[in-house]
Scaffold this active site. Sequence first.
Site, PDB file in Angstrom:
ATOM      1  CG  HIS A  77      -0.147   0.179   2.529  1.00  0.00           C
ATOM      2  ND1 HIS A  77       0.637  -0.817   3.058  1.00  0.00           N
ATOM      3  CD2 HIS A  77      -0.037   1.231   3.389  1.00  0.00           C
ATOM      4  CE1 HIS A  77       1.181  -0.414   4.182  1.00  0.00           C
ATOM      5  NE2 HIS A  77       0.809   0.832   4.403  1.00  0.00           N
TER       6      HIS A  77
ATOM      7  CG  ASP B 145       1.755   5.087   4.874  1.00  0.00           C
ATOM      8  OD1 ASP B 145       1.318   3.948   5.128  1.00  0.00           O
ATOM      9  OD2 ASP B 145       2.933   5.423   5.090  1.00  0.00           O
TER      10      ASP B 145
ATOM     11  CG  HIS C 215       5.139   1.026   3.035  1.00  0.00           C
ATOM     12  ND1 HIS C 215       4.505   2.143   2.544  1.00  0.00           N
ATOM     13  CD2 HIS C 215       4.640   0.837   4.283  1.00  0.00           C
ATOM     14  CE1 HIS C 215       3.678   2.606   3.444  1.00  0.00           C
ATOM     15  NE2 HIS C 215       3.725   1.831   4.521  1.00  0.00           N
TER      16      HIS C 215
ATOM     17  NE  ARG D   6       2.353   5.763   9.652  1.00  0.00           N
ATOM     18  CZ  ARG D   6       1.503   5.263   8.770  1.00  0.00           C
ATOM     19  NH1 ARG D   6       1.683   4.059   8.267  1.00  0.00           N
ATOM     20  NH2 ARG D   6       0.436   5.934   8.385  1.00  0.00           N
TER      21      ARG D   6
HETATM   22  C1  SIN Z   1       3.336   1.076   7.831  1.00  0.00           C
HETATM   23  O1  SIN Z   1       3.557   2.250   8.041  1.00  0.00           O
HETATM   24  O2  SIN Z   1       2.535   0.701   6.977  1.00  0.00           O
HETATM   25  C2  SIN Z   1       4.094   0.051   8.642  1.00  0.00           C
HETATM   26  C3  SIN Z   1       5.522  -0.014   8.226  1.00  0.00           C
HETATM   27  C4  SIN Z   1       6.322  -0.900   9.151  1.00  0.00           C
HETATM   28  O3  SIN Z   1       5.895  -1.145  10.273  1.00  0.00           O
HETATM   29  O4  SIN Z   1       7.410  -1.319   8.741  1.00  0.00           O
END
Ligand code: SIN
Length: 284
Positions: free
Chosen positions: A106, A108, A256, A271
Amino acid sequence: MPKTNDNPFTRFRVVKSTPRIGAEILDIDLSHVDDALFSELHQAFLENQVLFFRDQKITREQQRALASRFGNLHVHPAAPHLEEDQAAFIIHTHKESKINNGGVWHTDVSCDREPPMATMLHLHVVPPLGGDTLFNSMYAAYEDLSDRMQKFLSGLVAVHDGEQVYRGRYSDRGVDDSDTEYPKSEHPIIRTHPETGRQSLYVNRIFTSHIKGMKPAESRALLAFLYDHAEQPAFQMRFKWSQNDIAFWDNRCVQHLAVWDYWPHERKGIRYTIKGDQPFHREA
Ligand code: SIN
């Protein structure tokens, strides 16, 4: 560090991860970023799509300040946040977890009208093995399509729907979303990057519900082809985390996927996402 044609940067070294995507930034301390360092970081970010910084012992406030250099911070429409900071999204998986965050390819929050342009993840707790994150260049995915397919896709628009992703998703972390209306937006399938001008493929398995103006079976078949095409290993890289590493990716041209192969071990970090603009398509 001398500036040469091979190394356009004076404040750090860049080691590319693969030919198509990713770079590790070496000899850098992110606890204080002045204007000159920021400018080089910004250039490296645009060139490599996702940057990695090893062993950065910075505080949440310093991470916040660094992310804010790139733009205003975005608040996640569904995930729980820190009481003292709405923009801080705690990524946390442990032995009681039933699901990890971002376990399917996906970009974000692409359901937002103006999806976040970038994401900065700092991991403080990593499992003894596993918990890697995969990144995938959507520039490469676009560039590898035939001219005919590029032209065909150029006029198309897809719907990205938060409802199918977020409803009840964070109930295990105490989120009651019974009164929440999740965002739903239409975006061009081929997106022009507002800073580099490059084209990228902008549909993803989590948020994209369908392509506008097509019959459901046509839309399903075309999306299935595009996902298979985009997920080729030649466009990808895999990052192995150590404690205190940071990954910083460009959601306008990167997808990612966070691998959940480490249960029952813990993985935890913070994050921040940075606000972006409304995706558009401009002919090259
Ligand atoms: C995400 O932000 O989608 C998760 C990425 C991660 O935990 O590596």
